[in-house]
Structures are given as structure tokens and as C-alpha cells.
Design an enzyme around this catalytic site. Structure first.
Site, PDB file in Angstrom:
ATOM      1  N   GLY A  11      12.043  25.717  23.837  1.00  0.00           N
ATOM      2  CA  GLY A  11      13.415  25.300  23.499  1.00  0.00           C
ATOM      3  C   GLY A  11      14.041  26.273  22.524  1.00  0.00           C
ATOM      4  O   GLY A  11      14.890  25.896  21.706  1.00  0.00           O
ATOM      5  N   ALA A  12      13.643  27.542  22.628  1.00  0.00           N
ATOM      6  CA  ALA A  12      14.003  28.531  21.611  1.00  0.00           C
ATOM      7  C   ALA A  12      15.495  28.853  21.577  1.00  0.00           C
ATOM      8  O   ALA A  12      15.998  29.359  20.575  1.00  0.00           O
ATOM      9  CB  ALA A  12      13.193  29.811  21.837  1.00  0.00           C
ATOM     10  N   ARG A  98      15.096   4.408  28.174  1.00  0.00           N
ATOM     11  CA  ARG A  98      14.028   5.079  27.417  1.00  0.00           C
ATOM     12  C   ARG A  98      12.866   5.480  28.346  1.00  0.00           C
ATOM     13  O   ARG A  98      12.299   6.552  28.218  1.00  0.00           O
ATOM     14  CB  ARG A  98      13.520   4.125  26.324  1.00  0.00           C
ATOM     15  CG  ARG A  98      12.590   4.785  25.329  1.00  0.00           C
ATOM     16  CD  ARG A  98      12.392   3.892  24.119  1.00  0.00           C
ATOM     17  NE  ARG A  98      11.456   4.491  23.188  1.00  0.00           N
ATOM     18  CZ  ARG A  98      11.770   5.400  22.286  1.00  0.00           C
ATOM     19  NH1 ARG A  98      13.008   5.830  22.187  1.00  0.00           N
ATOM     20  NH2 ARG A  98      10.852   5.895  21.473  1.00  0.00           N
ATOM     21  N   ASP A 159      11.243  12.798   8.532  1.00  0.00           N
ATOM     22  CA  ASP A 159      11.402  11.417   8.059  1.00  0.00           C
ATOM     23  C   ASP A 159      10.895  11.281   6.616  1.00  0.00           C
ATOM     24  O   ASP A 159      11.493  10.593   5.796  1.00  0.00           O
ATOM     25  CB  ASP A 159      10.650  10.453   8.987  1.00  0.00           C
ATOM     26  CG  ASP A 159      11.059  10.660  10.434  1.00  0.00           C
ATOM     27  OD1 ASP A 159      12.249  10.550  10.723  1.00  0.00           O
ATOM     28  OD2 ASP A 159      10.191  10.977  11.270  1.00  0.00           O
ATOM     29  N   HIS A 187       7.877   8.354  15.478  1.00  0.00           N
ATOM     30  CA  HIS A 187       9.135   8.967  15.047  1.00  0.00           C
ATOM     31  C   HIS A 187      10.249   8.335  15.877  1.00  0.00           C
ATOM     32  O   HIS A 187      10.640   8.838  16.932  1.00  0.00           O
ATOM     33  CB  HIS A 187       9.096  10.489  15.257  1.00  0.00           C
ATOM     34  CG  HIS A 187      10.457  11.116  15.072  1.00  0.00           C
ATOM     35  ND1 HIS A 187      11.069  11.217  13.856  1.00  0.00           N
ATOM     36  CD2 HIS A 187      11.328  11.640  15.968  1.00  0.00           C
ATOM     37  CE1 HIS A 187      12.259  11.778  14.001  1.00  0.00           C
ATOM     38  NE2 HIS A 187      12.445  12.037  15.278  1.00  0.00           N
TER      39      HIS A 187
END
Ligand code: NAI
Length: 328
Positions: A11-12, A98, A159, A187
């Protein structure tokens, strides 16, 4: 000069990548005398923007950046990688359940887990950032079993940092005064930021912030829903703070933890605190610089136990939704 370490980032060409890559290339992650080779992995459609990212990295002339490989080929991208930072994933779109998101992203992590096991260096460590990061990590780990289970992590450090900032603001202190903040579980909006074991200037948070109502309600919700609040304000999801979370995650694995403190990362449960072994769950952890261990023996009230059970149950439900992606 040390030999370069190879850092693969998926995902650069995305938002987090844009903030993260200069941090790695400038020495903020692995130190000022450690050269790095970046192995940037994208989907074919994003290779053009990735070319622009590579041009900018070259234009920075980072002294520690020894080489850049940009590719859509997983075998090439993970070849010899000492670290694999799995940031890329498909964002949730309107109308998507989801379960659909878990399925789409889950498939990505099957091939990435297998490609890491096949191609990466024997000391590879993997940090999954792309959401749903715990379950994506579970899928990758189970499809890359040649890599030992203690090398797989999912990021909950953002978080932890968010929780520290909220507690510091409430107490009127700098966030560096806040320590021992454990994030438990997933997360997601069920994560549990454990204020009962956290400290401010070495004292229990509950003795510094006596507003129990705030701690048990507003504080927890503000950490759980911070990502949504950023999207609401910025129109885009957190990227700079997420990239910083990745920097902190890697550093707190490779650097010894300060005496008496701990940090948070999701890793493969060994059954500690009664959490089912094998689930990728966020725990309080300590590092001695090479090995990470789950902090044992923290007291948990019934309130904390209930919150932890809820978030761990969500992880079990997610695992159930992707069970066909996990080999027996
Ligand atoms: P983005 O949409 O800007 O970038 C994602 C990139 O991943 C895109 O360039 C896309 O082409 C690429 N990608 C998609 N599928 C891929 C694949 N199969 N292989 C390689 N690359 C692929 O998203 P952004 O803002 O950079 O966020 C990335 C992920 O990080 C999201 O899933 C987001 O929810 C998650 N995230 C996680 C956080 C955490 O604390 N764990 C915090 C913030 C974001």
C-alpha cells in the site's frame, strides 16, 4: 557501514505510505546508522502513483536509503525482507458489510502471508496495519506458517498513543507523563484502553483523574471512536498519526522498553489472561531489544474483564467469518 536492512511496505502509494516512507528512509525507525532498502508493493493500478512516490523519495537524497524496488509482484516485493509492513488494503465502501470487507481483504492477506513465508529473510517480522488488522494478521500468519507465530503483529499502538493524549489532556500534563497504557483486544470500536493499570507521573491514573464517570465512559469512547472523529474532521482517515504508530510499533519491538513501562501491540495469544491461544489480540508487551513478551500479572477488575471479554468475543466472531481463509 552496516549492510542495509530490507523493509517491504504494501500500500506504498496510499496515504499512510506517504507519511511513513520518509520516516523509514530518514532513520527514524531503525536508527541513524542503519541503511535501508525499501521494497514498495502496490496493486498494478497504483504503480503509476507509486512511481511518483519513488521520484520524491529519490529527490530527498536520504543518506540512509540504499535502494528502492517498486513492484506489484509479491515474490519480488518480499524477497529478502527483514520487515514486512502490511499497510495496503481495500477500504470499506458504502453498502459493504463487515463480513464483505473481511472476505475481500482476507484474500489479500492469504497471498501476502504465503509470499512472505516463501521469500522473506529468515528473521522477518511482520506488522499488519491494513484493516481489519487483527484478523488480516491472523489470516496472513496462518497462511505463512513457515514464519514462527511470534513474528506476526497487528498495530494497536496508535490507540495507545491516542489514549495517552486523552489522559494527558484531562490531567493537564504532557503526554510523556503518561505510561503503562495497555490496549486490549481488537483494533476496532470494541478495543479496551486500560486506564486502571495506566500511570501519570508514576501514580495510578485513577488517583490523578478522579472523575470515574469520564474514565469509564467518555475516555473509552473517545479512544474507540477517534478514527471516526478524524474522518469526520479531515474528510480522510488518520494517516500521519497512523504512520507514527507504525514507527513507534517497530521501535518498541527492537528497542528495550523503559524500566517498569509497557506498550501495546496485537500478537498471537499464548493463552495469557485466559485469552484463547492463537487469536491475534492486543496485549501489554515489553521488549528486551530482541524479544517481546506479554506483561504478566496485571490486576484486572470485573469492569476491565468485561471490556476485554467483549473485544475478544468480537475477534472470535471475525475469525468465524473468515474461517474458510484459515487452513486447518
Ligand atoms: P489508502 O487507501 O490511502 O491506501 C491504501 C493503499 O493500499 C492504496 O494505494 C491501494 O492501492 C493499496 N492496496 C490495496 N490493495 C493492495 C494489495 N493487495 N497489495 C498492495 N497494496 C494494496 O489507505 P491508508 O489511509 O493508507 O490506510 C491503509 C490501511 O490502514 C487501511 O486499511 C486503514 O483502515 C488502515 N489503518 C489502520 C490503522 C491502525 O491503527 N491499525 C490506523 C489507520 C489506518
Amino acid at each position: 557501514m552496516k549492510a542495509p536492512i530490507k523493509v517491504a511496505v504494501t500500500g506504498a502509494a496510499g496515504q499512510i505510505g506517504y507519511s511513513l516512507l520518509p520516516r523509514i528512509a530518514s532513520g527514524s525507525v531503525f536508527g541513524p546508522d542503519q541503511p535501508v532498502e525499501l521494497r514498495l508493493i502496490e496493486i498494478p493500478n497504483a504503480l503509476k502513483p507509486l512511481e511518483g512516490v519513488v521520484m520524491e523519495l529519490n529527490d530527498c537524497s536520504f543518506p540512509l536509503l540504499s535502494n528502492i524496488v517498486a513492484t506489484a509482484d509479491l515474490d519480488e516485493g518480499f524477497s529478502g525482507a527483514n520487515w514486512a509492513l502490511l499497510v495496503g488494503s481495500v477500504p470499506r465502501k458504502a453498502g459493504m458489510e463487515r463480513k464483505d470487507l473481511l472476505g475481500i481483504n482476507g484474500k489479500i492477506f492469504i497471498s501476502q502471508g504465503a509470499a512472505i513465508a516463501k521469500n522473506a529473510a529468515s528473521d522477518v517480522r511482520v506488522v499488519v496495519v491494513g484493516n481489519p488488522c487483527n484478523t488480516n494478521c491472523l489470516i496472513a500468519m496462518n497462511n505463512g506458517r513457515d514464519v514462527p507465530s511470534d513474528r506476526w503483529f497487528a498495530m494497536t499502538r496508535l490507540d495507545e498513543n491516542r489514549a495517552k493524549s486523552q489522559l494527558a489532556t484531562k490531567a493537564g500534563v504532557h503526554s510523556t507523563a503518561v505510561s503503562n497504557v495497555a490496549i486490549w483486544g481488537n483494533h476496532s470500536s470494541t478495543l479496551y484502553p486500560d486506564f486502571e493499570n495506566a500511570k501519570i507521573n508514576g501514580k495510578p491514573v485513577t488517583s490523578v483523574i478522579t472523575d470515574t464517570q469520564w474514565l469509564e465512559n467518555d475516555f473509552i469512547k473517545s479512544v474507540q471512536l477517534r478514527g471516526a472523529a478524524i474522518i469526520e474532521a479531515r474528510g480522510l482517515s488518520s494517516a500521519k498519526s497512523a504512520a507514527h504508530g507504525v514507527v513507534d510499533t517497530v521501535r518498541s519491538i527492537i528497542e528495550p522498553t523503559a524500566a517498569g513501562d509497557f506498550h501495546s501491540v496485537a500478537l498471537c495469544s499464548d493463552g495469557s489472561y485466559g485469552i484463547e491461544a492463537g487469536l491475534i489480540t492486543s496485549f501489554p508487551v515489553r521488549s528486551n531489544g530482541s524479544k517481546l513478551e506479554i506483561v504478566q500479572g496485571l490486576p484486572l477488575s470485573d469492569f476491565s474483564k468485561g471490556k476485554i471479554e467483549a473485544t475478544v468475543n468480537e475477534l472470535k466472531q471475525e475469525r468465524e467469518m473468515v474461517k474458510e481463509l484459515i487452513p486447518a
